[in-house]
Design a protein around this motif. Structure first.
Motif, PDB file in Angstrom:
ATOM      1  N   ALA A  71       0.894  -1.178  -0.117  1.00  0.00           N
ATOM      2  CA  ALA A  71       0.032  -0.441   0.092  1.00  0.00           C
ATOM      3  C   ALA A  71       0.688   1.532  -0.056  1.00  0.00           C
ATOM      4  O   ALA A  71       0.787   2.040  -0.468  1.00  0.00           O
ATOM      5  CB  ALA A  71      -1.278  -0.208   1.021  1.00  0.00           C
ATOM      6  N   ALA A  72       1.921   1.253   1.006  1.00  0.00           N
ATOM      7  CA  ALA A  72       3.162   2.484   0.816  1.00  0.00           C
ATOM      8  C   ALA A  72       2.997   2.458  -0.596  1.00  0.00           C
ATOM      9  O   ALA A  72       3.371   3.669  -1.645  1.00  0.00           O
ATOM     10  CB  ALA A  72       3.421   2.078   1.934  1.00  0.00           C
ATOM     11  N   GLY A 120       4.214   2.892  -3.939  1.00  0.00           N
ATOM     12  CA  GLY A 120       3.241   3.213  -5.090  1.00  0.00           C
ATOM     13  C   GLY A 120       3.991   4.168  -6.068  1.00  0.00           C
ATOM     14  O   GLY A 120       5.024   5.178  -6.032  1.00  0.00           O
ATOM     15  N   LEU A 121       3.124   5.232  -6.824  1.00  0.00           N
ATOM     16  CA  LEU A 121       3.702   6.023  -7.277  1.00  0.00           C
ATOM     17  C   LEU A 121       4.118   6.995  -6.407  1.00  0.00           C
ATOM     18  O   LEU A 121       4.657   7.941  -6.901  1.00  0.00           O
ATOM     19  CB  LEU A 121       2.152   6.898  -8.474  1.00  0.00           C
ATOM     20  CG  LEU A 121       1.802   5.728  -9.621  1.00  0.00           C
ATOM     21  CD1 LEU A 121       0.014   6.707  -9.951  1.00  0.00           C
ATOM     22  CD2 LEU A 121       2.355   5.835 -10.152  1.00  0.00           C
ATOM     23  N   GLY A 122       4.368   7.431  -5.203  1.00  0.00           N
ATOM     24  CA  GLY A 122       5.021   8.378  -4.624  1.00  0.00           C
ATOM     25  C   GLY A 122       6.265   8.332  -4.798  1.00  0.00           C
ATOM     26  O   GLY A 122       7.042   9.718  -4.859  1.00  0.00           O
ATOM     27  N   MET A 150      -7.883  10.044  -4.135  1.00  0.00           N
ATOM     28  CA  MET A 150      -6.743   9.954  -4.370  1.00  0.00           C
ATOM     29  C   MET A 150      -6.560   8.388  -5.596  1.00  0.00           C
ATOM     30  O   MET A 150      -6.004   8.469  -6.613  1.00  0.00           O
ATOM     31  CB  MET A 150      -6.076   8.501  -3.783  1.00  0.00           C
ATOM     32  CG  MET A 150      -4.456   8.558  -3.640  1.00  0.00           C
ATOM     33  SD  MET A 150      -3.671   8.652  -2.039  1.00  0.00           S
ATOM     34  CE  MET A 150      -3.145   9.991  -2.870  1.00  0.00           C
ATOM     35  N   TYR A 208      -5.057   8.388  -8.960  1.00  0.00           N
ATOM     36  CA  TYR A 208      -3.963   6.677  -9.475  1.00  0.00           C
ATOM     37  C   TYR A 208      -4.798   6.046 -10.622  1.00  0.00           C
ATOM     38  O   TYR A 208      -3.464   5.772 -10.973  1.00  0.00           O
ATOM     39  CB  TYR A 208      -4.276   6.144  -7.216  1.00  0.00           C
ATOM     40  CG  TYR A 208      -3.013   5.524  -7.437  1.00  0.00           C
ATOM     41  CD1 TYR A 208      -2.686   6.835  -6.226  1.00  0.00           C
ATOM     42  CD2 TYR A 208      -2.923   4.665  -7.390  1.00  0.00           C
ATOM     43  CE1 TYR A 208      -1.457   5.526  -6.070  1.00  0.00           C
ATOM     44  CE2 TYR A 208      -1.545   4.558  -6.749  1.00  0.00           C
ATOM     45  CZ  TYR A 208      -0.767   5.077  -6.306  1.00  0.00           C
ATOM     46  OH  TYR A 208       0.166   4.118  -5.849  1.00  0.00           O
ATOM     47  N   PHE A 229       1.834  11.224   1.792  1.00  0.00           N
ATOM     48  CA  PHE A 229       0.866  10.665   0.932  1.00  0.00           C
ATOM     49  C   PHE A 229       2.176   9.023   0.253  1.00  0.00           C
ATOM     50  O   PHE A 229       1.508   8.112   0.799  1.00  0.00           O
ATOM     51  CB  PHE A 229       1.859  11.201  -0.736  1.00  0.00           C
ATOM     52  CG  PHE A 229       1.759  10.380  -2.408  1.00  0.00           C
ATOM     53  CD1 PHE A 229      -0.131  10.112  -2.135  1.00  0.00           C
ATOM     54  CD2 PHE A 229       2.385  11.062  -3.341  1.00  0.00           C
ATOM     55  CE1 PHE A 229      -0.250   9.734  -3.653  1.00  0.00           C
ATOM     56  CE2 PHE A 229       1.630  10.359  -4.567  1.00  0.00           C
ATOM     57  CZ  PHE A 229       0.862   9.949  -4.541  1.00  0.00           C
ATOM     58  N   SER A 230       3.347   8.931   0.918  1.00  0.00           N
ATOM     59  CA  SER A 230       4.330   7.404   0.461  1.00  0.00           C
ATOM     60  C   SER A 230       3.809   6.693   1.760  1.00  0.00           C
ATOM     61  O   SER A 230       3.955   5.781   1.227  1.00  0.00           O
ATOM     62  CB  SER A 230       5.742   7.964   0.390  1.00  0.00           C
ATOM     63  OG  SER A 230       5.816   6.748   0.034  1.00  0.00           O
ATOM     64  N   SER A 234       1.267   6.442   3.059  1.00  0.00           N
ATOM     65  CA  SER A 234      -0.437   6.316   3.628  1.00  0.00           C
ATOM     66  C   SER A 234      -0.648   6.841   4.486  1.00  0.00           C
ATOM     67  O   SER A 234      -1.755   5.663   4.874  1.00  0.00           O
ATOM     68  CB  SER A 234      -1.112   4.992   2.848  1.00  0.00           C
ATOM     69  OG  SER A 234      -0.367   4.111   1.559  1.00  0.00           O
ATOM     70  N   GLN A 240      -5.500   8.808   5.689  1.00  0.00           N
ATOM     71  CA  GLN A 240      -6.432   8.081   4.534  1.00  0.00           C
ATOM     72  C   GLN A 240      -7.155   6.988   5.619  1.00  0.00           C
ATOM     73  O   GLN A 240      -8.012   6.367   4.444  1.00  0.00           O
ATOM     74  CB  GLN A 240      -5.464   7.831   3.346  1.00  0.00           C
ATOM     75  CG  GLN A 240      -4.905   8.995   2.700  1.00  0.00           C
ATOM     76  CD  GLN A 240      -4.603   8.360   1.317  1.00  0.00           C
ATOM     77  OE1 GLN A 240      -5.166   8.349   0.653  1.00  0.00           O
ATOM     78  NE2 GLN A 240      -2.547   8.290   1.820  1.00  0.00           N
ATOM     79  N   VAL A 248      -6.470   4.247   5.913  1.00  0.00           N
ATOM     80  CA  VAL A 248      -6.561   2.703   4.459  1.00  0.00           C
ATOM     81  C   VAL A 248      -5.583   2.551   5.614  1.00  0.00           C
ATOM     82  O   VAL A 248      -5.241   1.049   6.321  1.00  0.00           O
ATOM     83  CB  VAL A 248      -4.884   2.629   3.853  1.00  0.00           C
ATOM     84  CG1 VAL A 248      -4.400   1.914   3.778  1.00  0.00           C
ATOM     85  CG2 VAL A 248      -5.466   3.710   2.654  1.00  0.00           C
ATOM     86  N   SER A 259      -1.234  -0.436  -4.587  1.00  0.00           N
ATOM     87  CA  SER A 259      -1.940   0.694  -3.393  1.00  0.00           C
ATOM     88  C   SER A 259      -3.288   1.288  -3.753  1.00  0.00           C
ATOM     89  O   SER A 259      -4.052   1.624  -2.796  1.00  0.00           O
ATOM     90  CB  SER A 259      -1.092   2.209  -3.965  1.00  0.00           C
ATOM     91  OG  SER A 259       0.540   2.147  -3.693  1.00  0.00           O
ATOM     92  N   SER A 274      -5.247  -1.436  -1.582  1.00  0.00           N
ATOM     93  CA  SER A 274      -5.151  -0.764  -0.594  1.00  0.00           C
ATOM     94  C   SER A 274      -6.888  -0.012  -0.490  1.00  0.00           C
ATOM     95  O   SER A 274      -7.163   0.850   0.507  1.00  0.00           O
ATOM     96  CB  SER A 274      -4.248  -0.250   0.344  1.00  0.00           C
ATOM     97  OG  SER A 274      -3.974   0.435  -0.398  1.00  0.00           O
ATOM     98  N   LEU A 275      -6.632   1.327  -1.488  1.00  0.00           N
ATOM     99  CA  LEU A 275      -7.634   2.221  -1.719  1.00  0.00           C
ATOM    100  C   LEU A 275      -9.426   1.811  -2.257  1.00  0.00           C
ATOM    101  O   LEU A 275      -9.914   2.389  -0.943  1.00  0.00           O
ATOM    102  CB  LEU A 275      -7.566   3.265  -2.920  1.00  0.00           C
ATOM    103  CG  LEU A 275      -6.447   4.536  -2.604  1.00  0.00           C
ATOM    104  CD1 LEU A 275      -5.323   4.843  -3.553  1.00  0.00           C
ATOM    105  CD2 LEU A 275      -6.269   5.414  -1.331  1.00  0.00           C
TER     106      LEU A 275
HETATM  107  N1  PFF Z   1       1.481   5.395  -0.484  1.00  0.00           N
HETATM  108  C1  PFF Z   1       0.745   5.107  -1.973  1.00  0.00           C
HETATM  109  C2  PFF Z   1       2.524   5.695  -3.006  1.00  0.00           C
HETATM  110  O1  PFF Z   1       3.220   6.858  -2.607  1.00  0.00           O
HETATM  111  O2  PFF Z   1       1.967   5.970  -3.990  1.00  0.00           O
HETATM  112  C3  PFF Z   1      -0.596   6.324  -2.401  1.00  0.00           C
HETATM  113  C4  PFF Z   1      -0.769   5.609  -1.135  1.00  0.00           C
HETATM  114  C5  PFF Z   1      -1.512   4.477  -1.139  1.00  0.00           C
HETATM  115  C6  PFF Z   1      -1.893   5.888  -0.120  1.00  0.00           C
HETATM  116  C7  PFF Z   1      -2.522   3.884  -1.440  1.00  0.00           C
HETATM  117  C8  PFF Z   1      -2.853   5.871   0.554  1.00  0.00           C
HETATM  118  C9  PFF Z   1      -2.820   4.494  -0.561  1.00  0.00           C
HETATM  119  F1  PFF Z   1      -3.604   3.692   0.115  1.00  0.00           F
END
Ligand code: PFF
Length: 432
Positions: free
Chosen positions: A19-20, A22-24, A94, A98, A221-222, A224, A227, A229, A313, A316-317
């Motif tokens: 989850a953590a 990801g695109l971030g 998000m 995303y 963001f990174s 998570s 939010q 989650v 990610s 998890s959203l």
């Molecule tokens: N942590 C993800 C990223 O760094 O792209 C973004 C994210 C994904 C935030 C999922 C929250 C989440 F539930």
């Protein structure tokens, strides 16, 4: 969705890392590294250790204590579910942007694969603009991304999310060194990386605040945070698992992968003159196309990596959005979450990432507005509400129960100092 638990502590760490990461990590962290250089890296690492790790522990602890997601946890802790709604709205927004970026990864994966056999004719910018201005195509790729994420969600917590993360996260870690080696061998790579690593700190107070604010928002963001989650993941966490250790492993893995991704992306994008949000789909694609069939193969691997990071990610959203379908089966909740997520996603795809047809929102593209609202405002506000709730005596007791006496005390102290500073940096920087 029905409340089950992770199979083991390792299963949880991989799912939470999924989850953590990801695109971030692959899109915005390298972008900030290229923009601010070493001072950003130092600020980010300090914030992650002093505030990110404690906040992650606090979210997991609160979730495990109540056994509920964001709304339930905040209702129990504060008497109001409003902060939970704020957190879950951040997740929905998000998921909107995303999915558009995830759909774009899917498209670029296929293009790169085709490029192995036949060179891609258009240059990077024309290709990207062609894609995002083709609304039916980008909406289709966006929808496909949401459907794939919903399939993993529907397969269940252990059978879907945990099983998928068990192979995707290690694969991601294995792929990165190869990509870094390819990037570093490009002509001009050393200069591009050197420029980022030797950059000096911003000279004005305003510049410094902007950098700290970006680092703080990037950390929310990174990891998570803010939010819902990690509250929900905590609710699924078995009592025997050590939260301080799990949270440390997730924070460390997320930061390490972001650093590795920056090593892969900054030199490559630097050599082809890319900057900002266009790095991923313009500069990188341009670079792959210039390297012929090998470049396309490299490109396919790169976009596969970004896709894997994005989909774990996104799942998890959807897990968070699905909590609104109370009482539904997992499959129904996944369908519900996908349908709800499609609303902002299609609107953002329709806007064509800012190059499209819709009017700007406060001077921003719909994608940038969704990113700013979720990462820069809603997430820090939800985190602030959690810190405020845990400041009370009952909060300190909760932390001690879930984390142990010593870790609970340290976590409480960090939340009251570094945690508040992190929230303030993320919020204030948006308004200077
Ligand atoms: N942590 C993800 C990223 O760094 O792209 C973004 C994210 C994904 C935030 C999922 C929250 C989440 F539930």
């Amino acid at each position: 969705m029905e409340n089950r638990s992770w199979s083991s502590q390792t299963g949880f760490v991989l799912a939470a890392a999924g989850a953590a990461v990801g695109l971030g990590n692959i899109w915005s962290f390298p972008r900030y590294t290229a923009q601010y250089g070493a001072p950003f890296l130092i600020a980010y690492a300090l914030m992650a250790a002093l505030a990110g790790w404690p906040l992650l522990m606090a979210e997991l602890a609160a979730g495990r204590e109540t056994g509920m997601g964001a709304r339930g946890t905040f209702r129990r802790l504060t008497g109001s579910s409003l902060p939970g709604v704020v957190a879950e709205t951040a997740s929905l927004l998000m998921m909107g942007f995303y999915s558009v970026l995830g759909g774009c990864c899917l498209r670029y994966m296929l293009l790169s694969l085709a490029g192995v056999f036949r060179p891609v004719e258009r240059e990077g910018l024309a290709l990207f603009l062609g894609y995002i201005s083709n609304v039916p195509l980008s909406a289709l790729c966006t929808a496909l991304f949401i459907v794939l994420a919903a399939c993993v969600t529907a397969a269940g917590l252990r059978g879907g999310l945990e099983r998928f993360s068990r192979f995707a996260v290690p694969l991601l870690i294995l792929m990165l060194p190869g990509l870094i080696l390819c990037s570093l061998r490009l002509p001009g790579a050393a200069e591009a990386l050197g420029a980022a690593l030797t950059a000096s700190a911003p000279r004005t107070a305003r510049g410094m605040l902007a950098m700290l604010g970006d680092a703080a928002a990037q950390l929310f963001f990174s990891l998570s945070l803010g939010q819902g989650v990690m509250l929900l993941y905590g609710a699924y966490l078995p009592r025997a698992a050590s939260i301080p250790r799990c949270a440390l492993a997730v924070t460390a893995a997320d930061t390490l992968i972001a650093l590795l991704a920056a090593l892969a992306v900054v030199p490559a994008a630097g050599t082809s003159g890319g900057d900002g949000a266009m790095m991923l789909f313009v500069a990188m694609q341009q670079l792959f196309a210039s390297l012929g069939a090998w470049g396309s193969m490299f490109g396919f691997l790169f976009y596969l990596l970004v896709f894997l990071a994005a989909i774990t990610s996104a799942v998890s959203l959807l897990e968070v959005i699905g909590t609104f379908a109370a009482g539904a089966s997992r499959r129904q909740a996944a369908v519900f979450a996908a349908a709800v997520a499609a609303i902002p996603a299609v609107a953002i795809a329709r806007d064509g990432m800012g190059f499209g047809a819709l009017p700007e929102l406060f001077g921003l593209s719909w994608l940038d507005a969704a990113e700013l609202l979720s990462e820069g405002i809603l997430m820090p506000c939800a985190a602030a509400a959690l810190i405020a709730a845990l400041r009370r005596e009952r909060g300190a007791e909760l932390l001690a129960r879930q984390l142990g006496q010593r870790a609970g005390r340290l976590c409480s102290l960090s939340l009251k100092s570094a945690g508040i500073a992190l929230v303030a940096a993320a919020l204030i920087a948006r308004f200077v």
